[in-house]
Design a protein around this motif. Structure first.
Motif, short mmCIF file in Angstrom:
data_model
loop_
_atom_site.label_atom_id
_atom_site.label_comp_id
_atom_site.label_asym_id
_atom_site.label_seq_id
_atom_site.Cartn_x
_atom_site.Cartn_y
_atom_site.Cartn_z
N VAL A 390 -63.30 46.29 -9.40
CA VAL A 390 -63.08 46.56 -7.98
C VAL A 390 -64.08 47.55 -7.39
CG1 VAL A 390 -61.44 47.53 -6.32
CG2 VAL A 390 -60.66 45.87 -8.02
N PRO A 391 -64.25 48.75 -7.96
CA PRO A 391 -65.18 49.71 -7.33
C PRO A 391 -66.61 49.19 -7.28
CG PRO A 391 -63.76 50.80 -8.94
CD PRO A 391 -63.58 49.34 -9.13
N LEU A 392 -67.07 48.51 -8.34
CA LEU A 392 -68.43 47.99 -8.35
C LEU A 392 -68.63 46.92 -7.29
CD1 LEU A 392 -69.50 47.68 -12.11
CD2 LEU A 392 -70.64 48.97 -10.30
N MET A 393 -67.66 46.05 -7.14
CA MET A 393 -67.79 44.99 -6.14
C MET A 393 -67.70 45.54 -4.73
SD MET A 393 -68.50 42.41 -7.90
CE MET A 393 -69.33 43.62 -8.95
N ILE A 561 -53.87 65.26 -18.80
CA ILE A 561 -54.03 64.14 -17.87
C ILE A 561 -54.40 64.70 -16.51
CG2 ILE A 561 -52.87 62.22 -16.72
CD1 ILE A 561 -51.11 61.91 -19.17
N GLU A 562 -55.50 64.20 -15.95
CA GLU A 562 -55.97 64.66 -14.64
C GLU A 562 -55.94 63.49 -13.65
OE1 GLU A 562 -59.81 66.39 -15.01
OE2 GLU A 562 -59.11 68.15 -16.14
N PHE A 563 -55.62 63.80 -12.38
CA PHE A 563 -55.56 62.78 -11.33
C PHE A 563 -56.78 62.94 -10.42
CE2 PHE A 563 -51.17 63.60 -12.64
CZ PHE A 563 -50.80 62.31 -13.03
N THR A 564 -57.52 61.83 -10.24
CA THR A 564 -58.81 61.89 -9.56
C THR A 564 -58.80 61.30 -8.16
OG1 THR A 564 -59.44 59.80 -10.61
CG2 THR A 564 -60.04 61.83 -11.75
N GLY A 565 -57.72 60.65 -7.74
CA GLY A 565 -57.65 60.03 -6.43
C GLY A 565 -58.01 58.56 -6.47
N LEU A 566 -57.43 57.78 -5.55
CA LEU A 566 -57.66 56.34 -5.52
C LEU A 566 -59.14 56.04 -5.26
CD1 LEU A 566 -54.58 55.11 -3.45
CD2 LEU A 566 -54.96 54.83 -5.91
N ARG A 567 -59.65 55.01 -5.91
CA ARG A 567 -61.03 54.59 -5.73
C ARG A 567 -61.14 53.63 -4.55
NH1 ARG A 567 -61.95 52.21 -11.60
NH2 ARG A 567 -59.97 51.26 -10.95
N PRO A 568 -62.35 53.41 -4.04
CA PRO A 568 -62.51 52.50 -2.90
C PRO A 568 -61.93 51.13 -3.20
CG PRO A 568 -64.52 53.74 -3.25
CD PRO A 568 -63.61 54.08 -4.39
N GLY A 569 -61.09 50.64 -2.27
CA GLY A 569 -60.49 49.32 -2.39
C GLY A 569 -59.30 49.23 -3.32
N GLU A 570 -58.90 50.35 -3.91
CA GLU A 570 -57.83 50.32 -4.90
C GLU A 570 -56.45 50.43 -4.25
OE1 GLU A 570 -57.42 52.08 -9.34
OE2 GLU A 570 -57.76 53.58 -7.78
N LYS A 571 -55.52 49.58 -4.68
CA LYS A 571 -54.15 49.62 -4.20
C LYS A 571 -53.32 50.58 -5.05
CE LYS A 571 -53.61 44.81 -2.61
NZ LYS A 571 -52.82 43.58 -2.82
#
Length: 661
Positions: A390-393, A561-571
């Protein structure tokens, strides 16, 4: 004789009571000998006058004292088959303490019965008793060790003769290696070999050192000593000599061995080994879906099968499952050279009778696809070639459109042209109400394939191809999946990175997904989209914690465990694929037919031509804008293309779809 002794002592140790009895008798005999020698060296002492009662008292005291100290120090419980010759410390403590106690108790008893004891004879008795008892105990134990090792070295089950070997080099590690091999049932150490001149003048523990300067000397030594091998105690020596001395050894028929040793380890290495043992099935937290493949085998019997994306995660598993079916020929189409080569080696090894053809090609190239169809005329095409990340596309929408949409169009058109019986397209749950470029491209590909099927059903186009589309969620263990990322992060000691604490996904194993793809392919009698029951949704953070536990570690303590935030286009939440409202049941458990609005091929075709032109010209924003016009439910999330959702532009595709509602 030796075999009888072996059978008698095959457990490898003497009875401890026998050893204790021997120690007691030995101590009594030594005490009587010591008092006799004292009288001999000091003829005028009190011992000489009343020797008989003194000997009786001394024998009793020695017996009791030795018994007490033997039980206290447990000297009779030595396992002689594991003993070394370094046993003098324990025996020395026992004999010295025992001698002091015996002398004092004997003095007190003799004094009580009216026999005075002077210092000189008492001290002489103490010295004689200590020395003789210590020496006799050591000698007897050495004899027991030698007998135990002699018995241990004989095993009727070992019919193989010991190999006569040399130890390479003369260093501490070489001497340690020779000592370790003293009791080996497989090797007999003849001596040491050295490359240094003058070393042959010395010996180590009775083993000679042989100087070897060239292959001729080595060959002569092999002949004279009947050698079978050279043992290298250190790996670095083995590597350093691999092109010189080891070559000489091989040229004269000598085997070369590398001693196993203690290697450096770390928590990271341990974690790496542990996490590699995690089974994908353990992460599903449910029973793995299994189906009978009788109907699949019948459908594929004597067919030419072509798999696009054959070297990918899904494609390669499809190939492995198809290879077990009674097919005529298997065509492997992929643009990844090395993975395709590795798949070829797998098939050659595991399915030597299978007729298969690897083809390097890209689905974006219609001429290359056409050539493959012309050469092999496939009966069934499984289309698994796709870009999936998803992020690459999201960052490369033009390439996503060219591979996932245009590539699928090429395959589908050629299937119709060449009379392919079935085309099975592998899709994704991200095509349902897509929020990213990848999902929207897969939905557009579905629409194109299904529109061809609609034309065939209505009779407006000639052809016999049945177009089948399969949708499923995330596949555990596929290339680039979160499982591989978590493995690496755990192996490195953490932290594990998760985009959001509430993000959830549906998961399947690769074999499950491919099995259901093949099963669904047998059901279709017309163009349909099949969706799979993926079971319960899984929180990604729970998946991470489960992997940490399966690796033998504790979440949030050993691995953070670390939380990095939603990536572009991610649900945050994927759409549920199968509900009673949006699917129809089939005769196969876990496989349903999706209710999809039909789309006319002629009405959407101009958009596909436009998409291909824009993507080929590398115009990402225009490509995404056209994609949104083609797939009206595509609304970008956490993406730079969100602004396009608010543009007030005509949407002919939306009009097309509304007309069919």
């Amino acid at each position: 004789m030796k075999e009888q002794i072996y059978r008698l002592f095959k457990k490898g140790f003497l009875n401890s009571r026998f050893v204790l009895l021997a120690d007691l008798l030995l101590a009594v005999i030594i005490s009587l000998c010591s008092i006799g020698l004292t009288c001999y060296f000091l003829p005028g002492c009190q011992f000489s006058a009343q020797i008989r009662p003194i000997m009786i008292i001394l024998a009793i005291v020695t017996l009791v004292s030795t018994l007490a100290f033997s039980l206290a120090f447990r000297t009779h419980r030595q396992l002689f088959r594991f003993s070394s010759f370094r046993i003098t410390r324990g025996i020395g403590m026992v004999t010295l303490t025992n001698a002091v106690v015996i002398t004092l108790i004997a003095h007190l008893i003799l004094r009580a019965v009216g026999i005075p004891l002077e210092f000189r004879p008492a001290f002489l008795f103490f010295l004689l008793f200590s020395a003789l008892l210590f020496t006799s105990f050591v000698v007897v134990r050495l004899m027991m060790i030698m007998v135990a090792r002699w018995v241990k070295s004989f095993n009727p089950k070992i019919i193989k003769q010991k190999a006569r070997v040399l130890i390479f080099d003369v260093r501490d590690i070489s001497v340690s290696a020779a000592k370790q091999l003293e009791d080996s049932p497989y090797f007999h150490v003849v001596g040491y070999c050295s490359r240094e001149e003058g070393s042959n003048e010395y010996q180590i523990d009775g083993h000679p050192i042989y100087h070897i300067s060239d292959t001729k000397e080595l060959a002569q030594l092999v002949h004279e000593k009947n050698l079978q091998g050279i043992i290298f105690p250190a790996k670095k020596d083995f590597l350093r000599e691999r092109e010189s001395f080891i070559y000489s050894c091989e040229s004269v028929g000598l085997h070369t061995y590398l001693m196993p040793g203690i290697s450096e380890s770390s928590a990271t290495m341990i974690a790496t080994e542990s996490v590699q043992r995690i089974k994908i099935e353990d992460l599903l937290m449910r029973e793995e879906i299994r189906h009978s493949n009788s109907s699949v085998a019948e459908m594929f019997r004597d067919k030419v099968v072509m798999v696009t994306g054959a070297a990918g995660s899904i494609g390669s598993e499809l190939v492995k499952q198809i290879a077990t079916l009674p097919i005529k020929k298997l065509v492997l189409f992929d643009n990844a050279e090395t993975p395709l080569h590795e798949l070829r080696l797998y098939l050659q090894k595991n399915h030597p009778s299978l007729l298969f053809v690897p083809v390097i090609g890209d689905v974006r190239s219609e001429p290359r696809l056409r050539y493959t169809f012309e050469q092999h005329h496939p009966d069934i095409v499984l289309h698994a070639a796709a870009y999936k990340h998803v992020p690459l596309m999201e960052e490369n929408p033009c390439e996503s459109a060219l591979v996932n949409i245009v590539g699928t169009r090429h395959v589908a058109d050629l299937c119709l042209e060449f009379g392919v019986e079935r085309m099975v397209m592998v899709s994704t749950d991200k095509a349902v109400n897509p929020t990213n470029v990848m999902g929207a491209c897969k939905r557009a590909a579905e629409m194109y394939v299904q529109s061809l099927g609609k034309e065939l059903k209505e009779g407006t186009r000639e052809g016999k191809t049945i177009f089948v589309t399969t949708r499923f969620g995330n596949v555990l263990g596929s290339q680039g999946s979160v499982i591989h990322l978590f493995r690496e992060q755990i192996a490195e000691g953490g932290p594990i990175t998760v985009t959001h604490p509430d993000i959830v996904r549906y998961f399947m194993s690769i074999p499950e997904a491919c099995s259901l793809i093949l099963e669904a392919a047998t059901l279709a009698t017309e163009a349909q989209i099949y969706v799979f029951d993926m079971g319960e949704e899984h929180k990604i953070v729970d998946l991470a914690r489960n992997m940490i536990r399966l690796a033998g570690l504790e979440p949030d303590k050993d691995i953070k465990i670390e939380f990095t935030g939603l990536r572009p286009g991610e649900k945050l939440y994927e759409e549920v694929l199968s509900t009673k409202e949006n699917t129809l049941p089939t005769k196969i458990d876990k496989v349903m037919i999706a209710r999809i609005r039909p789309v006319d091929h002629t009405e959407i075709l101009p958009r596909y031509d436009e998409l291909e032109q824009l993507a080929s010209a590398n115009r990402p924003e225009a490509t995404v804008r056209t994609l949104k016009a083609l797939v009206p439910e595509y609304k970008s999330a956490n993406s730079r293309y969100e602004a396009l959702d608010h543009e007030q532009t005509p949407n002919p595709t939306e009009t097309i779809q509304q007309k069919h509602e």
